[in-house]
Each structure stands twice: as C-alpha cells, then as structure tokens.
Design a protein around this motif. Structure first.
Motif, PDB file in Angstrom:
ATOM      1  N   ARG A 121       4.068   0.778   2.402  1.00  0.00           N
ATOM      2  CA  ARG A 121       3.889  -0.282   3.392  1.00  0.00           C
ATOM      3  C   ARG A 121       3.863  -1.618   2.649  1.00  0.00           C
ATOM      4  N   ARG A 153       5.643  10.334   1.344  1.00  0.00           N
ATOM      5  CA  ARG A 153       4.659   9.244   1.264  1.00  0.00           C
ATOM      6  C   ARG A 153       5.246   7.990   1.900  1.00  0.00           C
ATOM      7  N   SER A 202       9.553   5.482   3.813  1.00  0.00           N
ATOM      8  CA  SER A 202       9.155   6.783   3.290  1.00  0.00           C
ATOM      9  C   SER A 202       9.908   7.046   1.989  1.00  0.00           C
ATOM     10  N   THR A 211       2.811   7.251   9.577  1.00  0.00           N
ATOM     11  CA  THR A 211       1.777   6.533  10.307  1.00  0.00           C
ATOM     12  C   THR A 211       1.868   6.873  11.789  1.00  0.00           C
ATOM     13  N   GLU A 256       3.871   5.530  -4.409  1.00  0.00           N
ATOM     14  CA  GLU A 256       2.737   5.127  -5.242  1.00  0.00           C
ATOM     15  C   GLU A 256       3.189   4.382  -6.489  1.00  0.00           C
ATOM     16  N   ALA A 314       0.844  -1.191   0.000  1.00  0.00           N
ATOM     17  CA  ALA A 314       0.000   0.000   0.000  1.00  0.00           C
ATOM     18  C   ALA A 314       0.879   1.240   0.000  1.00  0.00           C
ATOM     19  N   SER A 315       0.347   2.282  -0.615  1.00  0.00           N
ATOM     20  CA  SER A 315       0.975   3.600  -0.557  1.00  0.00           C
ATOM     21  C   SER A 315       0.061   4.468   0.287  1.00  0.00           C
ATOM     22  N   GLU A 316       0.634   5.114   1.308  1.00  0.00           N
ATOM     23  CA  GLU A 316      -0.157   5.938   2.207  1.00  0.00           C
ATOM     24  C   GLU A 316       0.311   7.382   2.130  1.00  0.00           C
ATOM     25  N   GLN A 317      -0.563   8.296   2.527  1.00  0.00           N
ATOM     26  CA  GLN A 317      -0.273   9.725   2.435  1.00  0.00           C
ATOM     27  C   GLN A 317       1.027  10.121   3.101  1.00  0.00           C
TER      28      GLN A 317
END
Length: 119
Positions: A86, A83, A102, A45, A107, A39-42
């Motif tokens: 994960r 970004r 990071s 975390t 993405e 997953a790519s997260e904003q």
C-alpha cells in the motif's frame, strides 16, 4: 500479472495486455519524492474501495481505478493469496491518492521505500 519494480528513482508498475485495458494505463512510475507513506500488509484488503472502473472477480482479483465516496482515488491491482503493498502518494504528482499492489515482494519494497518517505 502486474510487474512491480523499485529502484533509486521510485516504484515502476507495468500492466501487461488486458491489465492495461482495465487500469487505463500501460505503466505508472511513482517518484520517491511523491511517496507519502508505505505499508506491507498480509494480503487482500476487505475495506470498501468505492466505485470502480475496471475488473472485480469477487474474492479473487481487483484491478482498476476506484473512487471512494470520501474522494480518495486508488489504483488497484490485487490478487488473493499475495501480500499487499500500500503506497500513499501525492495525488498532484501521481494522479492517485493510494496505489494498492499485490506482490510477494511487498515487504522488501516497503522496507526500501520507508527510509525515503516524505511528509
């Protein structure tokens, strides 16, 4: 800064200089066959990662290995403002359950890996 590349064999992570000391690894290769989810997260975390061996500069940088009370073992190289990639992996093959990285390319790397995820 941690160097992350992705090719047909998998994801390759290099920890330069002092980062290698904090993670206990100069590099890590994650074969595509060991990837269970991605997953790519904003960004950063805020979840509890657990007990650490490494470095935490509150609100700015997390680097090292973290063991959650549930037993989940993570390799983490996070920096605020970037970004987050994960990657859930096979612990037997990689030595961790998750790798949190990071990178501005999160993405792009996640999209490349999603087509190959094995369950």
């Amino acid at each position: 800064m941690t160097d992350i590349t992705c090719d047909r064999t998998g994801v390759h992570v290099q920890f330069p200089g002092w980062e290698a000391t904090m993670t206990g690894l100069p590099k890590l290769s994650i074969p595509r066959s060991a990837i269970r989810g991605v997953a790519s997260e904003q960004g950063w975390t805020s979840e509890i990662l657990g007990m650490r061996s490494g470095l935490v500069i509150s609100g700015y940088r997390k680097l090292g290995t973290f063991r959650h009370p549930s037993g989940v073992r993570r390799l983490v190289s996070m920096k605020r403002g970037l970004r987050l990639l994960r990657i859930t992996v096979d612990r037997a093959a990689v030595g961790f359950d998750e790798v949190l990285l990071s990178t501005d390319a999160a993405e792009t790397i996640a999209a490349d890996l999603r087509s190959d995820v094995h369950s």
